[in-house]
Design a protein around this motif. Sequence first.
Motif, PDB file in Angstrom:
ATOM      1  N   ASP A  55      -8.250  -0.386  -4.396  1.00 35.61           N
ATOM      2  CA  ASP A  55      -7.800   1.014  -3.880  1.00 35.61           C
ATOM      3  C   ASP A  55      -7.854   1.805  -5.337  1.00 35.61           C
ATOM      4  N   LEU A  56      -7.322   1.202  -6.382  1.00 35.72           N
ATOM      5  CA  LEU A  56      -7.230   2.025  -7.812  1.00 35.72           C
ATOM      6  C   LEU A  56      -8.590   2.211  -8.323  1.00 35.72           C
ATOM      7  N   ARG A  58     -11.267   2.630  -6.546  1.00 32.27           N
ATOM      8  CA  ARG A  58     -11.694   3.790  -5.952  1.00 32.27           C
ATOM      9  C   ARG A  58     -11.112   5.223  -6.288  1.00 32.27           C
ATOM     10  N   PHE A  59     -10.024   5.166  -6.565  1.00 25.51           N
ATOM     11  CA  PHE A  59      -9.243   6.431  -6.996  1.00 25.51           C
ATOM     12  C   PHE A  59     -10.051   6.565  -8.547  1.00 25.51           C
ATOM     13  N   SER A  63     -13.926   7.679  -5.140  1.00 25.34           N
ATOM     14  CA  SER A  63     -15.091   7.389  -4.057  1.00 25.34           C
ATOM     15  C   SER A  63     -14.222   6.644  -2.844  1.00 25.34           C
TER      16      SER A  63
END
Lengths: 417, 417
Positions: A55-56, A58-59, A63
């Motif tokens: 998740d991080l 993607r952050f 994205s």
Amino acid sequence: MVVRMSHFGDLLPGARVLLGPGPSMADPRVLRAMATPLLGQFDPEFTLIMNEVMDLTRFAFESENLHAYPVPGTGRAGLEAAIVSLVEPGDRVVVGECGRFGLLLIEIAERCGADVVPVRGEWGRILPTEAIAAALHGGPTKLVAVVHGETSTGVLQPLEPIARLAREHDALLMADCVVTLGGSEVAVDRWGVDVAVAGTQKCLSCPSGLAPVTYNARAAAALSRRRVKVRSNYLDLAQLGDYWSPARFNHHTAPTTMVYGLREALRAFHDEGRDARFARHRLHGDAMRAGVQKLGLELFGKEAPEHRLPFLTPVVVPPGVDELRVRRRLVADFGIEIGAAFGPLQGKIWRIGTMGASATRQNVLSCLAALEHVLRGEGWRSAPGAGVDAAVASYRDAGVRGEDVTESLGASGIGRV
Amino acid sequence: MVVRMSHFGDLLPGARVLLGPGPSMADPRVLRAMATPLLGQFDPEFTLIMNEVMDLTRFAFESENLHAYPVPGTGRAGLEAAIVSLVEPGDRVVVGECGRFGLLLIEIAERCGADVVPVRGEWGRILPTEAIAAALHGGPTKLVAVVHGETSTGVLQPLEPIARLAREHDALLMADCVVTLGGSEVAVDRWGVDVAVAGTQKCLSCPSGLAPVTYNARAAAALSRRRVKVRSNYLDLAQLGDYWSPARFNHHTAPTTMVYGLREALRAFHDEGRDARFARHRLHGDAMRAGVQKLGLELFGKEAPEHRLPFLTPVVVPPGVDELRVRRRLVADFGIEIGAAFGPLQGKIWRIGTMGASATRQNVLSCLAALEHVLRGEGWRSAPGAGVDAAVASYRDAGVRGEDVTESLGASGIGRV
């Protein structure tokens, strides 16, 4: 016997202010996180941590890609993983090159069996989009590979126009974002970058050893469409992606401590926020550039300031000054490391990084004061204090002052007399 | 947006006693060393550390090889580096396989373009030397690759006879010593092993992420005799060897913190001494084996105790017991992790490791007490306390008693009454 049974002492290296092109200084909170005892790699607590790291990631890449995880090696491992996994022997690959890391992409792609079409640019300038376009017109192309932040020259390559071109020609775009992630915008989805590869030891201020990557559905489809097995097991993105998925496909043993460190580095990025973090990197780079210019030094690549990496300042070594001796004195007398250069620029420029946890007002001012002193020893004169003053002014213009430490550094009082 | 902007909390995983096949628990002194602030990779203090790591790596492998350094990835990266660097496409490679990690060597060698000749053995037994000999008679062979410690089955393969054979046939011998280095003898020079590859997260008790390797002059000559470029840049031993040489050839950015950790792990090995360390690993493995047998459990591979890894105890899951549920309860109720198994052994055996910092009397006794309790819940009965008692007896027979903690745990005294 080669082994010398001499005393292997405690690890007690000297303190360093790391202002080279990387590694930057590790964020202390990252080092603390890395001291956490280990979990087994299929422990539910560890797989939860893996999901948070995804998740991080993607952050960090801005994205929504399903695939966003670290390759278990340095940035270079991430680049090779992307190329070896996407390219089948004989595939045409267009590689942009206007610096050392473009050369590296060419060399990796050649070793992976690609038919490499290099697009050469001038070191210190960006690649012209037209040159990429011309290469794409030369034949059906599997992959376009370019460097987002060319650390060897300090150039920031705009990716969006190249992504548009690649898509028009049904090619994938891979970008080397090793130096940019966490320091300036890397908007993978908005720009249309298919595969992005980063490093940990630059603007993320985590020690070197992992390569955060992300790739979109187009790239994932290319992975699954392969006719020939990937030439590597360790760097096979399909297998790595399966390991970093609910399937938890068994692959390498997770480098637990590095994953802990990356999580904390990305969390620090998330806590700071993208805009604030990019502004901080620009702020300290601007102050450094203001300072070195007032020392009478010339910025390399100053013809195109709009394409300069905000957090890496390449400085032309002035005539009559010994490049190496200056760096040696900076380390020996001030504990400050700045960077040398590669290839055609070797001996000609220094590279001063202000990345991640290294990007502080104290480090910038200390570096400028030290540089003034060392350059004076080389016979290079500048107005006393002018470098530091210029940086202080740059900070003041940006609304940043030094901390008021008068009171806290004073005596605690001796009572009424 | 896939990114969930939820709170990413502090890294606070539960405490675990890691008694699986790896990772073992990181030695606290290793984690402390890893908290050391970074140096630049060409800083003279860092290159000094690199030289110490090389000396300590030679100590660990009992070798005078010039080349002894870590590949920047997990053990699997080290194995692939050795194979991709030595093997040219079409080269004949004889690979021994009697477990999961033999299968891995086959798969890596195939991806590297080798003409692989597998020599299959029984899972749980060593490879018969005659089978290797027969394969070598089949044609000119570049490389023989075998697993020294087959973690999937708990088998320790004697290397010396295979090394002799390989030399007779002018082939190189590569050994996968990922699990054995630091836990039992790995005498590379005396045995005639040309290339040995290890891992950090097993008996060295350093987190996963580096692969210590060593190779001799025969292997180095093969690297320099290559006609075709190595298919990998990141895992090219020739380039890595140049970086880990006085030339300091620029390659990847050193994974500084992992190098710090490895140095400390090897230094702990050096401090303890080879004989004492191997005896400790045997001691705790013996106690564990005595205990699990008194729980009524059968050791897997018990037919050939002389070829058993001293620090990894494979245990047959008894009838009527749910393999996974036992491991889950051990973690949930006792924080103890033991290992599952792969392929044909999946669901049939557990693997209990007593490696590195995990190999302590407290951990062995706690595991046996917890296992007794959890097995009782599965309907498996044994004499109450028999497992722990057997381990205590095993320690006592070896002259090891528990620490006398009566006094230090008591009250500090309430004065005379």
